[in-house]
Design an enzyme around this catalytic site. Structure first.
Site, PDB file in Angstrom:
ATOM      1  N   ASP A 145      -8.219  12.196  -7.457  1.00 17.19           N
ATOM      2  CA  ASP A 145      -8.625  10.817  -7.703  1.00 17.19           C
ATOM      3  C   ASP A 145      -9.933  10.562  -6.953  1.00 17.19           C
ATOM      4  O   ASP A 145     -10.181  11.163  -5.902  1.00 17.19           O
ATOM      5  CB  ASP A 145      -7.480   9.917  -7.191  1.00 17.19           C
TER       6      ASP A 145
ATOM      7  N   ASP B  50     -11.660   7.188  -6.138  1.00 18.09           N
ATOM      8  CA  ASP B  50     -11.691   6.110  -5.145  1.00 18.09           C
ATOM      9  C   ASP B  50     -10.524   6.269  -4.173  1.00 18.09           C
ATOM     10  O   ASP B  50      -9.374   6.261  -4.571  1.00 18.09           O
ATOM     11  CB  ASP B  50     -11.600   4.738  -5.829  1.00 18.09           C
TER      12      ASP B  50
ATOM     13  N   ASP C  93      -4.447   8.183  -3.866  1.00 19.99           N
ATOM     14  CA  ASP C  93      -4.006   7.238  -2.834  1.00 19.99           C
ATOM     15  C   ASP C  93      -3.084   6.148  -3.395  1.00 19.99           C
ATOM     16  O   ASP C  93      -2.516   5.373  -2.627  1.00 19.99           O
ATOM     17  CB  ASP C  93      -5.211   6.584  -2.137  1.00 19.99           C
TER      18      ASP C  93
HETATM   19 MG   LIG Z   1      -7.661   5.816  -5.705  1.00 20.47          MG
END
Ligand SMILES: [Mg+2]
Length: 177
Positions: free
Chosen positions: A6, A8, A137
């Site tokens: 991922d 960000d 995240d």
């Molecule tokens: Mg993310």
């Protein structure tokens, strides 16, 4: 082995970028430090009355392109590629995508070079994407499929209550994978 990463959070310091601009632009508004964030979406930690003001920060031209890179992220990606791991940048664009999509490519080129922009996959539903691991995240990554990949949670204050395999810092990637 295919490792989906991922953008960000694990790679780009979205949270820090937001706080820096938010505090400079709206010094009279409350600013929630990263360590006190509990919700995945930044705006969900702020009162309804200022949510639009919050999202306008990360929808502005230049926001995504100018985010800093997470410590050790570049080295880890290059080490994975050198170890014949097929790394793909798997990112869900903002719904107000106008500035986000192009700038995500720009960001990858800035930090990893033009060639690696060929490894970007945009998908709002990451369960559709094939891979062995997804480093993300987001506390839970859901969609229309049962994912093939195993989710490795990239550690952040807003996901700490989520049980599961976890990567605290990029230096530990070999041990976790
Ligand atoms: Mg993310």
């Amino acid at each position: 082995m295919i490792v989906l990463i991922d953008q960000d959070g694990p790679l780009a310091k979205f949270e820090e970028g937001f706080l820096r601009i938010w505090s400079a632009k709206h010094p009279d508004e409350v600013a929630i430090p990263l360590c006190e964030r509990t919700q995945f979406y930044i705006k969900d930690d702020y009162p309804d009355s200022i949510k639009t003001k919050v999202s306008s920060i990360y929808e502005e031209p230049g926001f995504i392109a100018n985010l800093d890179i997470v410590d050790g992220a570049k080295e880890a990606v290059l080490e994975m590629l050198a170890a014949d791991i097929d790394v793909r940048f798997c990112t869900a664009p903002l719904s107000n995508y106008e500035n986000c999509v192009g700038e995500k490519y720009i960001w990858i080129e800035k930090h990893f070079g033009r060639e690696l922009t060929n490894r970007v996959i945009f998908s709002k539903d990451k369960t559709l994407i094939h891979g062995d691991f997804l480093i993300d995240d987001r506390p839970t990554v859901e969609g229309i499929c049962k994912p093939e990949w195993k989710h490795i949670i990239f550690d952040a204050p807003y996901n700490k209550l989520q049980p599961g395999k976890r990567l605290h810092q990029w230096q530990d990637w070999r041990a976790v994978i």
